[in-house]
Design a protein around this motif. Structure first.
Motif, PDB file in Angstrom:
ATOM      1  N   GLY A 183       0.425   7.159  -7.949  1.00 35.09           N
ATOM      2  CA  GLY A 183       1.670   7.224  -7.473  1.00 35.09           C
ATOM      3  C   GLY A 183       2.279   8.466  -6.931  1.00 35.09           C
ATOM      4  N   VAL A 184       2.027   9.448  -7.680  1.00 32.95           N
ATOM      5  CA  VAL A 184       2.332  11.009  -7.508  1.00 32.95           C
ATOM      6  C   VAL A 184       1.470  11.555  -6.253  1.00 32.95           C
ATOM      7  N   ARG A 185       0.151  11.134  -6.447  1.00 35.16           N
ATOM      8  CA  ARG A 185      -0.603  11.686  -5.601  1.00 35.16           C
ATOM      9  C   ARG A 185      -0.609  11.160  -4.275  1.00 35.16           C
ATOM     10  N   HIS A 186      -0.233   9.981  -3.887  1.00 35.54           N
ATOM     11  CA  HIS A 186      -0.322   9.075  -2.649  1.00 35.54           C
ATOM     12  C   HIS A 186       1.029   9.058  -2.319  1.00 35.54           C
ATOM     13  N   GLY A 187       2.380   9.532  -3.032  1.00 35.45           N
ATOM     14  CA  GLY A 187       3.738   9.499  -2.418  1.00 35.45           C
ATOM     15  C   GLY A 187       4.398   8.109  -2.556  1.00 35.45           C
ATOM     16  N   VAL A 188       3.640   7.449  -3.675  1.00 34.16           N
ATOM     17  CA  VAL A 188       4.027   5.822  -3.736  1.00 34.16           C
ATOM     18  C   VAL A 188       5.008   5.658  -5.115  1.00 34.16           C
ATOM     19  N   THR A 189       6.182   5.092  -4.996  1.00 34.37           N
ATOM     20  CA  THR A 189       6.960   4.984  -6.013  1.00 34.37           C
ATOM     21  C   THR A 189       6.606   3.960  -7.013  1.00 34.37           C
ATOM     22  N   TRP A 190       6.117   4.316  -8.084  1.00 36.47           N
ATOM     23  CA  TRP A 190       5.543   3.294  -9.315  1.00 36.47           C
ATOM     24  C   TRP A 190       6.702   3.008 -10.375  1.00 36.47           C
ATOM     25  N   LYS A 191       7.055   1.813 -10.395  1.00 33.37           N
ATOM     26  CA  LYS A 191       7.971   1.403 -11.790  1.00 33.37           C
ATOM     27  C   LYS A 191       7.360   0.659 -12.687  1.00 33.37           C
ATOM     28  N   GLY A 192       6.018   0.545 -12.627  1.00 34.75           N
ATOM     29  CA  GLY A 192       5.441  -0.292 -13.545  1.00 34.75           C
ATOM     30  C   GLY A 192       4.655  -1.539 -13.143  1.00 34.75           C
ATOM     31  N   ARG A 193       3.726  -1.817 -14.029  1.00 37.11           N
ATOM     32  CA  ARG A 193       3.009  -3.242 -13.451  1.00 37.11           C
ATOM     33  C   ARG A 193       3.919  -4.488 -13.933  1.00 37.11           C
ATOM     34  N   ASN A 194       4.462  -4.959 -12.722  1.00 35.67           N
ATOM     35  CA  ASN A 194       5.447  -5.946 -12.837  1.00 35.67           C
ATOM     36  C   ASN A 194       5.151  -6.807 -11.674  1.00 35.67           C
ATOM     37  N   TYR A 195       4.630  -8.239 -12.094  1.00 32.14           N
ATOM     38  CA  TYR A 195       4.609  -9.345 -10.829  1.00 32.14           C
ATOM     39  C   TYR A 195       4.331 -10.709 -11.544  1.00 32.14           C
ATOM     40  N   ASN A 196       4.816 -11.585 -10.810  1.00 33.64           N
ATOM     41  CA  ASN A 196       4.719 -12.862 -11.292  1.00 33.64           C
ATOM     42  C   ASN A 196       3.986 -13.710 -10.115  1.00 33.64           C
ATOM     43  N   PRO A 197       2.961 -14.267 -10.462  1.00 30.96           N
ATOM     44  CA  PRO A 197       1.760 -14.855  -9.534  1.00 30.96           C
ATOM     45  C   PRO A 197       2.595 -16.047  -9.003  1.00 30.96           C
ATOM     46  N   GLU A 245      -3.661   4.253  -1.791  1.00 28.22           N
ATOM     47  CA  GLU A 245      -4.043   4.917  -0.519  1.00 28.22           C
ATOM     48  C   GLU A 245      -3.491   4.148   0.529  1.00 28.22           C
ATOM     49  N   THR A 246      -3.575   2.884   0.589  1.00 26.96           N
ATOM     50  CA  THR A 246      -3.170   1.845   1.542  1.00 26.96           C
ATOM     51  C   THR A 246      -1.468   1.922   1.639  1.00 26.96           C
ATOM     52  N   ILE A 247      -0.909   1.703   0.703  1.00 26.84           N
ATOM     53  CA  ILE A 247       0.597   1.759   0.501  1.00 26.84           C
ATOM     54  C   ILE A 247       1.059   3.008   0.798  1.00 26.84           C
ATOM     55  N   GLY A 248       0.448   4.180   0.241  1.00 24.36           N
ATOM     56  CA  GLY A 248       0.927   5.398   0.753  1.00 24.36           C
ATOM     57  C   GLY A 248       0.850   5.718   2.130  1.00 24.36           C
ATOM     58  N   LEU A 249      -0.203   5.185   2.886  1.00 27.04           N
ATOM     59  CA  LEU A 249      -0.353   5.471   4.406  1.00 27.04           C
ATOM     60  C   LEU A 249       0.817   4.435   5.110  1.00 27.04           C
ATOM     61  N   LYS A 250       0.774   3.473   4.613  1.00 29.60           N
ATOM     62  CA  LYS A 250       1.329   2.244   5.324  1.00 29.60           C
ATOM     63  C   LYS A 250       2.275   1.404   4.175  1.00 29.60           C
ATOM     64  N   PRO A 251       3.426   1.645   3.957  1.00 30.45           N
ATOM     65  CA  PRO A 251       4.264   0.890   2.971  1.00 30.45           C
ATOM     66  C   PRO A 251       4.515  -0.398   3.140  1.00 30.45           C
ATOM     67  N   ASP A 252       4.482  -1.069   4.367  1.00 31.51           N
ATOM     68  CA  ASP A 252       4.383  -2.445   4.430  1.00 31.51           C
ATOM     69  C   ASP A 252       2.881  -3.128   4.872  1.00 31.51           C
ATOM     70  N   ALA A 253       2.055  -2.562   4.271  1.00 35.43           N
ATOM     71  CA  ALA A 253       0.422  -2.828   4.609  1.00 35.43           C
ATOM     72  C   ALA A 253       0.375  -4.168   4.131  1.00 35.43           C
ATOM     73  N   THR A 254      -0.478  -5.003   4.789  1.00 33.91           N
ATOM     74  CA  THR A 254      -0.715  -6.431   4.518  1.00 33.91           C
ATOM     75  C   THR A 254      -1.866  -6.648   3.775  1.00 33.91           C
ATOM     76  N   SER A 255      -2.025  -7.750   3.066  1.00 35.92           N
ATOM     77  CA  SER A 255      -3.431  -8.010   1.979  1.00 35.92           C
ATOM     78  C   SER A 255      -4.790  -7.626   2.826  1.00 35.92           C
ATOM     79  N   ASP A 256      -4.663  -7.786   4.303  1.00 39.63           N
ATOM     80  CA  ASP A 256      -5.705  -7.554   4.900  1.00 39.63           C
ATOM     81  C   ASP A 256      -6.337  -5.967   4.832  1.00 39.63           C
ATOM     82  N   ASP A 257      -5.198  -5.351   5.071  1.00 34.89           N
ATOM     83  CA  ASP A 257      -5.194  -3.598   5.048  1.00 34.89           C
ATOM     84  C   ASP A 257      -5.671  -3.077   3.640  1.00 34.89           C
TER      85      ASP A 257
END
Length: 279
Positions: free
Chosen positions: A157-171, A238-250
């Motif tokens: 998160g630090v390396r790519h400038g992405v805010t990381w709040k922890g692994r948290n998702y609901n499938p 890397e993907t989110i760092g370059l494009k915060p609204d990246a799609t699954s395809d990205d």
């Protein structure tokens, strides 16, 4: 029915000497002129040397005739039905060998608590490169692994400038997760698909794991976890760092680069063999 002449057993190419997997999409696999032929939607036509292939991976828009499946079975050539570019796994057919030696070996190791722990410790050893884990209890190694992955997320998160709040998702409610969690989940699902295809094509059992035990794919999770730090996690951040609204395809496009760059398809079969040998 078109005729495919079954090759003598002794002439079949051993799995370890077969060519790389072949991925096909948008076309038809059939038997014609006593050979297996691919007819693409773009009118590309060519014969497939199925006796020399390690696995046929059939992507979207493919159909296959009964005669073609029969030919693959008689040549010990596995067939997998997968998603676009090999990044999803749906089904598997045809055993890759005329015996079940690898499956029996895996089952023997998984059935013995001592041998299962030995394999699990080897897997953790691959995660903690350069460290001696031979005298560390499996429970302690699980804790070490959790702390290592947590630190890895934070560092990425630090390396790519992405805010990381922890692994948290609901499938069951994908929209509740933030972009980086969705990217990690997308990349991990793709790696699981690829790993399942490799495990099945080699004749191993996805359901018999050594670290993981739940679900129907514990051995797949065991193996995939070894490669996540250099493939899925890097690709997602890397993907989110370059494009915060990246799609699954990205995310998948970036993941494919890392899988190819790290030569994962070449390494994974050798790693599995190393993990299970000599116990």
């Amino acid at each position: 029915m078109p005729v495919f002449e079954r090759p003598p057993l002794e002439t079949l190419t051993p799995v370890r000497e077969r060519w790389t997997p072949i991925y096909l999409e948008h076309g038809r696999l059939e038997v014609d002129d006593s050979s297996v032929k691919w007819i693409g939607a773009d009118r590309t036509v060519f014969r497939l040397p199925v006796v020399s292939l390690s696995v046929l991976m059939l992507g979207p828009g493919t159909t296959v005739t009964h005669a073609a499946m029969k030919a693959c079975a008689e040549c010990n050539t596995p067939v997998c039905w997968i998603g676009a570019e090999g990044m999803r796994f749906y089904a598997f057919g045809v055993a890759p060998t005329h015996d079940n030696e690898r499956a029996r070996r895996q089952a023997e190791l998984a059935a013995s608590p001592a041998k299962r722990d030995t394999v699990a410790r080897r897997m953790f050893g691959m995660r903690f490169a350069g460290e001696d884990v031979s005298g560390v209890a499996i429970k302690e190694l699980r804790g070490m692994e959790g702390r290592r992955v947590k630190a890895l997320y934070a560092n990425l998160g630090v390396r790519h400038g992405v805010t990381w709040k922890g692994r948290n998702y609901n499938p069951d409610n994908w929209d509740l997760a933030d972009n980086i969690n969705r990217a990690v989940s997308t990349a991990n699902a793709a790696l699981y698909a690829l790993t399942t295809a490799v495990v099945c094509s080699l004749g191993y059992l996805p359901a018999l794991g050594f670290i993981h035990t739940a679900s129907t794919l514990p051995f797949v999770f065991d193996m995939a976890d070894i490669y996540k730090p250099e493939t899925t996690l890097v690709a997602a951040f890397e993907t989110i760092g370059l494009k915060p609204d990246a799609t699954s395809d990205d995310v998948i496009t970036r993941l494919k680069f890392h899988i190819e760059d790290r030569r994962l398809l070449q390494r994974m079969p050798k790693d599995i063999e190393t993990l299970l040998e000599g116990i």
